[in-house]
Enzyme design. Structure first.
Site: not given
Ligand code: BES
Ligand code: ZN
Ligand code: MN
Length: 493
Positions: A265, A270, A277, A288, A347, A349, A351
């Site tokens: 990834k 992000d 966020k 990220d 968010d 994104e 996947r």
């Molecule tokens: N890059 C983030 C995941 C992340 C968050 C990694 C905090 C490390 C620390 C990912 O893109 C994301 O935002 N995931 C969301 C998914 C949700 C919207 C289903 C998350 O984990 O909140």
């Molecule tokens: Zn992310």
């Molecule tokens: Mn995200």
């Protein structure tokens, strides 16, 4: 500066190095090198342990100057803790403590006798390799975005010899893995205004140019449109920095050998997109792209080691931004696989870019696909900052990856990918929703990816907790480079 490693057969008491490194346990038992130094210096180490001036506690160390009867001007005594608790992790910790002290002292080389200590279940090659990798990791310092410093005249620590009979294979391996880790950390630590998708693509092209037998191809937006990569394009459309799909290939085996495939990834920042966020902590989202950095670092190590296997590395790189061109929650996109996805949360994104990369890589008919991604906050909730989340439906592959992580102290812990969770991804507007509700967020993200890897041996590594350290001094760890390279080493025979 990368540290130069070698082996030494010198006796600790007569070594002419500026510093020798020995170990002591907290019950005051000495390692063999420490015992020799103690004897030749008329009991200096034992006395200091008894008085409490030197501690055998794990994580501690004491630099002793000008011990009588010892050739080296300095002896660094590193604490090894309780003898009964001494294990692989504590060995690595002691090696790291030694390196931490060395890099602050005014000389350029040393000899470590820590490699003589028995580590349960580990052989000499492992001890050598682990000592070298942990030392190099300590020596790494991020400097890219500071005003260039004038060269100091102080000698800088740059060479470490280990007490061992010749074992060049272990040090060659360590050097390559250390290079891969440095590559991944540096890319991870760079700020997102420098480390853009374009920058990562150029880094991959540079890697290909500098190493024989590596080819690199970078797909642009127009190529993605032709291939129907609606997932990757949808995430990227809110950003002024265009996406790249980077493909690196290494052919270390016959043309007909099915390759191993890594997918990483590469979200260079992000923000969350329209599902933006909170601002607190958002700066950490420059990390990220650590999945991309990790697979590229592992690829670099594999190439340096000239592993006799074929390897493909695919990195979808994009920036997730809000704006008038950004995708909206409830947009439906068609992925390269033909499956449609309702983007309920912009968010989620990672996947969305990975699914197209996972479909794309199948044209190389890989025998195994492994992706690495900072995919979910839920994985950090589940496993914390110590274990990478491992998800796969292939038990053999799971065990191979767990073993590779154990061997390198870059550990992964498996979460289930049962079909039971798949129903959380249902929606009335597309084949799949891109979020799975409030429960089991790491697993539903894995389940989403599973829909794009059917028929393949595939595993997903969620490195959201392990790719970087937290806090203001937070920095990229280089995980899961060690795990991935060990996995390949175990396969390459
Ligand atoms: N890059 C983030 C995941 C992340 C968050 C990694 C905090 C490390 C620390 C990912 O893109 C994301 O935002 N995931 C969301 C998914 C949700 C919207 C289903 C998350 O984990 O909140
Ligand atoms: Zn992310
Ligand atoms: Mn995200």
């Amino acid at each position: 500066m990368t540290i130069q490693f070698s082996v030494s057969q010198d006796l600790p008491e007569t070594s002419n190095a500026p510093c020798v490194i020995v170990g002591a346990f907290d019950d005051r038992t000495l390692t063999s090198a420490a015992a020799r130094i103690d004897e030749k210096s008329a009991g200096a180490i034992k006395r200091l342990l008894e008085s409490g001036d030197v501690s055998g506690k794990i994580g501690s160390s004491s630099a002793l100057f000008a011990l009588p009867g010892i050739s080296a001007p300095r002896v660094l005594v590193v604490g090894l803790g309780e003898p009964k608790k001494f294990d692989a992790a504590r060995y690595a910790r002691a090696c790291a403590e030694a390196a931490r002290v060395l890099k602050g002292l005014p000389f350029d080389r040393a000899v470590s006798y820590l490699t003589e200590v028995d580590v349960p279940g580990k052989d000499a090659a492992w001890k050598l390799r682990t000592a070298a990798i942990t030392t190099d990791a300590q020596a790494y310092k991020y400097t890219a975005t500071f005003k260039p410093k004038e060269k100091s005249t102080k000698p800088e620590f740059g060479a470490l010899a280990f007490a061992a009979s010749a074992n060049s294979a272990a040090l060659t391996q360590a050097g390559a893995i250390a290079d891969g880790i440095r590559f991944a950390r540096e890319l991870g630590n760079l700020p997102p205004n420098i480390c853009t998708p374009h920058y990562i693509a150029e880094a991959a092209q540079k890697l290909a140019k500098e190493h024989g037998g590596v080819s690199c191809e970078v797909l642009e937006e127009a190529d993605m449109r032709k291939l129907g990569m609606g997932g990757l394009l949808g995430v990227a459309q809110g950003s002024a920095n265009p996406p790249k799909l980077i493909v690196l290939r290494w052919n270390g085996a016959g043309e007909k050998d099915r390759p191993y495939a890594f997918v990483g990834k590469g979200i260079t920042f992000d923000t969350g997109g329209i599902s933006i966020k909170p601002s607190a902590g958002m700066e950490e989202m420059k990390f990220d792209m650590c999945g991309a950095a990790g697979v590229l670092g592992a690829f670099l190590a594999a190439v340096e080691l000239k592993l006799r296997l074929n390897l493909i590395c695919v990195v979808p790189a994009a920036e997730n931004m809000p704006g008038s061109k950004a995708q909206r929650p409830s947009d439906v996109v068609t992925t390269m696989s033909g499956q449609t996805v309702e983007v309920l949360n912009t968010d989620a994104e990672g996947r969305m870019i990975l699914c197209d990369a996972l479909t794309f890589v199948q044209k190389y008919n890989p025998q195994v696909i492994i992706d690495a991604a900072t995919l979910t906050g839920a994985c950090v909730v589940a496993l914390g900052k110590h274990a990478t989340g491992l998800m796969t439906q292939d038990d053999a592959l799971a065990n191979e990856l767990i073993a590779a992580g154990e061997a390198t102290l870059d550990r992964a812990w498996r979460l289930p990918l049962w079909d039971d969770y798949q129903s959380q991804l249902e929606t009335g507007y597309a084949d799949i929703a891109n979020i799975g509700g409030k429960y089991a967020g790491a697993i539903t993200a894995g389940c989403f990816l599973a829909r794009f890897t059917e028929g393949y041996r595939w595993a997903h590594l969620d490195i959201a907790g392990t790719a970087w350290e937290e806090g203001r001094k937070g920095s990229a760890t280089g995980r899961p480079v060690s795990l991935l390279v060990q996995y390949l080493l175990d396969r390459a025979g």
